[in-house]
Design a protein around this motif. Structure first.
Motif, PDB file in Angstrom:
ATOM      1  N   VAL A 129       0.796  -1.024   0.024  1.00  0.00           N
ATOM      2  CA  VAL A 129       0.058   0.065   0.049  1.00  0.00           C
ATOM      3  C   VAL A 129       1.033   1.259   0.093  1.00  0.00           C
ATOM      4  O   VAL A 129       2.125   1.187   0.299  1.00  0.00           O
ATOM      5  N   ARG A 130       0.378   2.375  -0.350  1.00  0.00           N
ATOM      6  CA  ARG A 130       1.008   3.787  -0.113  1.00  0.00           C
ATOM      7  C   ARG A 130       1.107   3.860   1.499  1.00  0.00           C
ATOM      8  O   ARG A 130       0.556   3.453   2.232  1.00  0.00           O
ATOM      9  N   PRO A 131       2.416   4.799   1.765  1.00  0.00           N
ATOM     10  CA  PRO A 131       2.608   5.169   3.199  1.00  0.00           C
ATOM     11  C   PRO A 131       1.478   5.746   3.901  1.00  0.00           C
ATOM     12  O   PRO A 131       1.419   5.263   4.922  1.00  0.00           O
ATOM     13  N   SER A 132       0.481   6.355   3.228  1.00  0.00           N
ATOM     14  CA  SER A 132      -0.605   7.098   3.750  1.00  0.00           C
ATOM     15  C   SER A 132      -1.697   6.110   4.273  1.00  0.00           C
ATOM     16  O   SER A 132      -2.731   6.245   4.993  1.00  0.00           O
ATOM     17  N   GLU A 133      -1.668   4.765   3.640  1.00  0.00           N
ATOM     18  CA  GLU A 133      -2.420   3.642   3.854  1.00  0.00           C
ATOM     19  C   GLU A 133      -2.010   2.726   4.965  1.00  0.00           C
ATOM     20  O   GLU A 133      -2.631   1.605   5.083  1.00  0.00           O
ATOM     21  N   VAL A 134      -0.722   2.901   5.422  1.00  0.00           N
ATOM     22  CA  VAL A 134      -0.263   1.795   6.138  1.00  0.00           C
ATOM     23  C   VAL A 134      -1.014   1.531   7.615  1.00  0.00           C
ATOM     24  O   VAL A 134      -1.039   0.495   7.873  1.00  0.00           O
ATOM     25  N   GLN A 135      -1.273   2.643   8.052  1.00  0.00           N
ATOM     26  CA  GLN A 135      -2.160   2.502   9.260  1.00  0.00           C
ATOM     27  C   GLN A 135      -3.318   1.611   9.101  1.00  0.00           C
ATOM     28  O   GLN A 135      -3.971   0.735   9.923  1.00  0.00           O
ATOM     29  N   ALA A 136      -4.124   1.865   7.980  1.00  0.00           N
ATOM     30  CA  ALA A 136      -5.389   0.959   7.713  1.00  0.00           C
ATOM     31  C   ALA A 136      -5.185  -0.362   7.422  1.00  0.00           C
ATOM     32  O   ALA A 136      -5.728  -1.275   7.746  1.00  0.00           O
ATOM     33  N   ILE A 137      -3.981  -0.755   6.791  1.00  0.00           N
ATOM     34  CA  ILE A 137      -3.611  -1.989   6.558  1.00  0.00           C
ATOM     35  C   ILE A 137      -3.369  -2.776   7.586  1.00  0.00           C
ATOM     36  O   ILE A 137      -3.640  -4.101   7.655  1.00  0.00           O
TER      37      ILE A 137
END
Length: 411
Positions: A129-137
């Protein structure tokens, strides 16, 4: 919603589904092997099996860095899962033929495979994922584990009513087969799309000690994690507290566990989407301090509604701990990330194994004092960790590690 958006990507959906099935199978395996140990050799065998599975995590995290690095790809992890198919399927047969020594040997082998697999997969997940989506993954992976912990024991009970005990091991082996297939498929795609140029060597070869010296706040957060896991083992004395103070039994204990689980599911939805502050080690330690305070309040609770409220609040905070630390570690390049995740897993396995040997038994003798002591120790250590991390991260710009935006595909 962030989770739904991520699951629209086929690689994320495939990995999440396969790992969700695998984690569910692990819950079946955990129940089956403990029941088998109890049935064949009694309570002492249950403890030996638990220790046998934990020791490889401790050894691998301490001296197995080079071996760990050899499995830092999805294709290599597919091979690890393939080995677990055989190991898990053989467990009931080995017990019947060779007894406890064979069971312990296979449990060590399963633990060693898990010690190779878990930190490596955790370190590879952000690359999807993109860095901005790491928390969500990481929120998605946390949600998988929590659903499995809630549904696994009940499902195992239902399955045992209609099939032999050994079938639970075979079902777990089947989930590893699905996971191995998905990882192999994703690994082929990642290999084809990988850049041909050389990767920077310096960050990848950085040792764990040097990493911790360079990022002391990260070391403080990992240390707090270990202390928190050790102290939280006092919660296994909750049945003793219920019996001594409220004359309550298994039904009340089950209700508190269900309330904790419901709170954790709600907390996951928040932790996976709320915007976290930049100083994640500070936040992480502060959340642990709050968890410790709630643990101590259990020893002072005057009635069951208060205990239920504390259970819901504790459950709500739990996902913030896991997701916050994982998100922070994901900011490091792949090699250091893997080392730090392996270190964290080693510390919590060591703390968990050590605590289970002493803490619940000691706390059961005086549950009120046990909950107060465990909670206040967590508050003190986490509070010191938060203060130290705040001091070390005054220059928040130095905490960030630039990462390129990966090119993602929906296929």
């Amino acid at each position: 919603m962030g989770y739904v958006r991520l699951l629209r990507r086929r690689p994320v959906l495939a990995l999440w589904g396969a790992q969700g099935l695998s984690v569910f199978g692990d819950r079946l395996y955990a129940m089956a092997i403990m029941w088998l140990a109890w049935e064949k050799s009694g309570a002492a065998a249950m403890g030996l099996v638990a220790v046998a599975e934990s020791v490889p995590y401790i050894v691998m995290g301490t001296v197995g860095r080079r071996l760990m690095d050899r499995f830092a790809s999805l294709r290599a992890l597919a091979a690890v899962d393939a080995s677990r198919i055989v190991l898990v399927a053989l467990l009931p047969v080995a017990w019947n033929v060779f007894g406890l020594p064979a069971m312990l040997a296979l449990a060590v082998a399963v633990g060693a495979a898990g010690a190779l697999f878990d930190p490596n997969l955790g370190a590879l997940v952000p690359d999807l994922v993109r860095p901005s989506e790491v928390q969500a993954i990481y929120g998605l992976t946390d949600l998988t584990g929590r659903i499995a912990r809630i549904s696994g024991p009940g499902a195992a009970g239902v399955l045992l009513a209609v099939m032999p005990q050994g079938a639970l091991f075979w079902l777990d082996a089947a989930t590893f087969a699905v996971s191995a297939g998905v990882l192999a498929r994703l690994g082929r795609g990642a290999h084809k799309s990988a850049p041909t140029g050389k990767r920077p060597a310096a960050p990848e070869t950085l040792g764990t000690r040097l990493l911790l010296r360079s990022h002391p706040a990260t070391g403080a957060a990992i240390g707090v994690h270990g202390v928190g896991i050790f102290a939280q083992a006092v919660s296994f004395a909750l049945p003793a507290l219920l019996a001594a103070r409220f004359h309550a039994g298994a039904g009340t204990y089950g209700l508190i566990l269900a309330t904790t689980g419901a709170g954790a599911l709600a907390g996951n939805l928040a932790a996976g989407h709320v915007r976290l502050p930049s100083r994640l080690p500070v936040v992480y330690c502060a959340v642990w301090a709050a968890s410790g305070l709630l643990l101590a309040f259990n020893g002072l609770a005057s009635n069951l509604p208060v205990l239920l409220a504390l259970a819901a609040a504790s459950g709500f905070l739990a996902p913030f701990c896991g997701i916050t630390l994982q998100t922070h570690l994901a900011a490091f390049p792949a090699g250091p990330r893997r080392r730090l995740m392996s270190l964290d897993l080693t510390i919590i396995r060591t703390a968990g194994t050590a605590s289970m040997l002493v803490v619940p038994a000691v706390a059961a003798g005086s549950p009120t004092a046990g909950f107060l002591t465990g909670g206040l120790i967590t508050v003190a250590v986490a509070g010191i960790g938060a203060a130290a991390s705040w001091w070390w991260t005054r220059d928040t710009a130095s905490m960030r590690v630039p990462q390129p935006e990966p090119e993602l595909s929906r296929d």
